[in-house]
Scaffold this active site. Structure first.
Site, PDB file in Angstrom:
ATOM      1  N   ASP A 180      33.517  31.445  32.178  1.00 51.32           N
ATOM      2  CA  ASP A 180      32.884  31.921  31.089  1.00 51.32           C
ATOM      3  C   ASP A 180      32.496  30.822  30.129  1.00 51.32           C
ATOM      4  O   ASP A 180      33.378  30.005  29.737  1.00 51.32           O
ATOM      5  CB  ASP A 180      33.497  33.019  30.208  1.00 51.32           C
ATOM      6  CG  ASP A 180      32.829  33.563  28.956  1.00 51.32           C
ATOM      7  OD1 ASP A 180      31.590  34.267  29.102  1.00 51.32           O
ATOM      8  OD2 ASP A 180      33.269  33.406  27.751  1.00 51.32           O
ATOM      9  N   GLU A 264      27.837  31.802  35.097  1.00 52.60           N
ATOM     10  CA  GLU A 264      26.630  32.923  34.763  1.00 52.60           C
ATOM     11  C   GLU A 264      25.362  31.875  34.558  1.00 52.60           C
ATOM     12  O   GLU A 264      25.350  30.747  34.328  1.00 52.60           O
ATOM     13  CB  GLU A 264      26.605  33.393  33.253  1.00 52.60           C
ATOM     14  CG  GLU A 264      27.419  34.639  33.177  1.00 52.60           C
ATOM     15  CD  GLU A 264      27.998  34.981  31.926  1.00 52.60           C
ATOM     16  OE1 GLU A 264      27.497  36.179  31.795  1.00 52.60           O
ATOM     17  OE2 GLU A 264      28.302  34.463  31.024  1.00 52.60           O
ATOM     18  N   CYS A 317      35.599  46.139  30.788  1.00 49.84           N
ATOM     19  CA  CYS A 317      36.768  45.959  30.960  1.00 49.84           C
ATOM     20  C   CYS A 317      37.056  45.446  32.217  1.00 49.84           C
ATOM     21  O   CYS A 317      36.884  46.315  33.507  1.00 49.84           O
ATOM     22  CB  CYS A 317      37.472  47.227  30.606  1.00 49.84           C
ATOM     23  SG  CYS A 317      39.380  47.088  30.988  1.00 49.84           S
ATOM     24  N   CYS A 320      39.603  48.160  34.250  1.00 54.93           N
ATOM     25  CA  CYS A 320      39.275  49.467  34.627  1.00 54.93           C
ATOM     26  C   CYS A 320      37.925  49.705  34.764  1.00 54.93           C
ATOM     27  O   CYS A 320      37.531  50.774  35.355  1.00 54.93           O
ATOM     28  CB  CYS A 320      39.864  50.774  33.704  1.00 54.93           C
ATOM     29  SG  CYS A 320      39.065  50.782  32.147  1.00 54.93           S
ATOM     30  N   CYS A 336      40.288  47.779  25.407  1.00 51.05           N
ATOM     31  CA  CYS A 336      39.598  48.631  26.009  1.00 51.05           C
ATOM     32  C   CYS A 336      40.188  49.964  25.799  1.00 51.05           C
ATOM     33  O   CYS A 336      41.209  50.270  25.916  1.00 51.05           O
ATOM     34  CB  CYS A 336      39.894  48.636  27.466  1.00 51.05           C
ATOM     35  SG  CYS A 336      39.324  49.873  28.761  1.00 51.05           S
ATOM     36  N   CYS A 339      41.691  52.238  28.976  1.00 48.48           N
ATOM     37  CA  CYS A 339      42.936  52.098  29.695  1.00 48.48           C
ATOM     38  C   CYS A 339      43.802  51.219  28.845  1.00 48.48           C
ATOM     39  O   CYS A 339      45.107  50.953  29.087  1.00 48.48           O
ATOM     40  CB  CYS A 339      42.808  51.111  31.076  1.00 48.48           C
ATOM     41  SG  CYS A 339      42.235  49.293  30.755  1.00 48.48           S
ATOM     42  N   ASP A 346      36.978  36.134  25.935  1.00 47.19           N
ATOM     43  CA  ASP A 346      36.544  35.283  26.798  1.00 47.19           C
ATOM     44  C   ASP A 346      37.136  35.460  28.325  1.00 47.19           C
ATOM     45  O   ASP A 346      36.548  35.103  29.409  1.00 47.19           O
ATOM     46  CB  ASP A 346      36.526  33.532  26.569  1.00 47.19           C
ATOM     47  CG  ASP A 346      35.677  33.496  25.065  1.00 47.19           C
ATOM     48  OD1 ASP A 346      34.816  34.370  24.919  1.00 47.19           O
ATOM     49  OD2 ASP A 346      36.253  32.541  24.194  1.00 47.19           O
TER      50      ASP A 346
END
Ligand SMILES: [Zn+2]
Length: 389
Positions: A180, A264, A317, A320, A336, A339, A346
């Protein structure tokens, strides 16, 4: 294994003259001895003696240099290499692999070979007879175990193909990592490594902004303004050097340990975050890093997988798969609601990036891998700020 790296050379005017002399003299030697070998071959072909050896011609070259003194300006290895190449051309012809050797023309590719005596000195490549060293394109690290360098000209551009012994083993099939990219942190990896930008670099970037502002206030054409231009240029230069060094350290450490790196798409990342003032500066460093890691992975038969904008890595997330719509840029921790996962924002994004990459390369999502501690240790030894999450 022997690998090759091609770098652009930036010779100054006097070096250009000497380079041209090298091209010309190597061509001259090749053609001169081709002529001699032609005659020898024509005289002796009936008695089955096929030709002169490379050693015969090397001896003759020594006496030729007494006659044509200008040849002494040229690296003698390079001249000898012309004879080796000529010999190869004859051997290949004798084995009926190729046609009879031809004379070299000025229109052909201009090049010469250097087989030893080279050194790297900062951003310069020192080869025999070029004592000052020739500048080369920044961003290409000159490898250690150089075996041979081929210097060539392509119209008005000069290049060096550096052949070197590489101990890189293949990384095909090794682990996969997601990265990331950030503004606050330089990068965070899916196995929990966070790399901070250099403080010194940040300081210089701030200084650059201040000095650029000052520059804009100076009167055009004034002595004051000229001095300020130089000041700004020097800071730019320093930032470039520091960023390159930083990029090399980080990219080498990561490329050493993985078979697949998922990242990315940079342009998209930039578009999503373009409201951020630090964007352009961060982007420049990123663009360079991206190139570095790409070629370092290529050396090891490792691969880079790029994922696009339709993969919202920061909002999902990683445990999950629930999507959190109200995540702000200032939220540094991902929590989250579905969950209960609580994780560095990051890191969560980096794990998602890796998982999307795994799906792209057709593999399932594995269990979380532990932190690659060797990478972390190596980077902190290099003076970088590293945290393991
Ligand atoms: Zn969850």
């Amino acid at each position: 294994m022997i690998k090759a790296l091609k770098v652009r050379l930036y010779p100054d005017e006097s070096q250009k003259i000497l380079l041209e002399k090298h091209f010309g003299s190597c061509r001259f030697v090749y053609n001169h001895f081709l002529d001699i070998r032609n005659k020898y071959y024509a005289e002796h072909r009936k008695d089955r003696k096929k030709g002169l050896t490379v050693f015969d011609t090397m001896k003759m070259l020594t006496s030729l240099k007494k006659e044509k003194v200008w040849l002494n300006e040229i690296n003698s290895q390079s001249l000898q290499h012309s004879l080796v190449e000529l010999d190869k051309a004859f051997r290949s012809f004798f084995k009926k692999n190729t046609d009879y050797p031809n004379f070299r023309s000025k229109k052909d590719n201009q090049y010469f070979i250097v087989s030893s005596g080279f050194k790297k000195d900062g951003k310069k490549l020192i080869i025999p007879k070029f004592t000052e060293g020739i500048g080369y394109r920044d961003g290409s690290p000159i490898p250690e175990n150089i075996k041979q360098i081929v210097v060539a000209r392509d119209v008005d551009r000069y290049f060096a193909s550096i052949h070197y012994e590489s101990d890189d083993e293949t990384h095909k099939g090794r682990g996969i990592i997601g990265i990331d990219i950030g503004i606050k942190s330089f990068l965070t990896t899916s196995d929990g490594l966070k790399i901070e930008p250099l403080n010194a670099l940040r300081k210089r970037e701030k200084r650059l902004k201040r000095q650029q502002k000052k520059l804009s206030r100076k009167v055009k054409g004034s002595e004051n303004r000229n001095r300020q231009i130089v000041r700004v240029q020097k800071i730019h230069q320093k930032i470039r050097d520091m960023r390159t060094d930083f990029g090399h350290k980080v990219s080498t450490a990561i490329a050493k340990h993985y078979g697949t790196v998922v990242i990315e798409d940079l342009n998209v990342q930039g578009m999503q975050r373009n409201h951020h003032p630090a964007k352009s500066i961060a982007d420049q460093g990123w663009y360079q890093f991206r190139k570095m890691i790409e070629y370092k992975l290529q050396w090891r038969d490792a691969e880079i997988v790029e994922i696009g904008r339709f993969d919202p890595s920061s909002k999902i997330c990683s445990r999950c798969g629930n999507t959190k719509h109200e995540l702000k840029l200032s939220d540094r921790v991902y929590h989250c609601d579905a969950c209960g996962l609580t994780m560095d924002r990051d890191l969560n994004a980096a794990i998602n990036i890796r998982n999307i990459g795994l799906i792209k390369v057709g593999k399932g999502i594995p269990e979380l891998t532990p932190v690659e501690s060797a990478t972390a240790a190596e980077l902190s030894k290099g003076g970088l700020r590293v945290a393991t999450l």
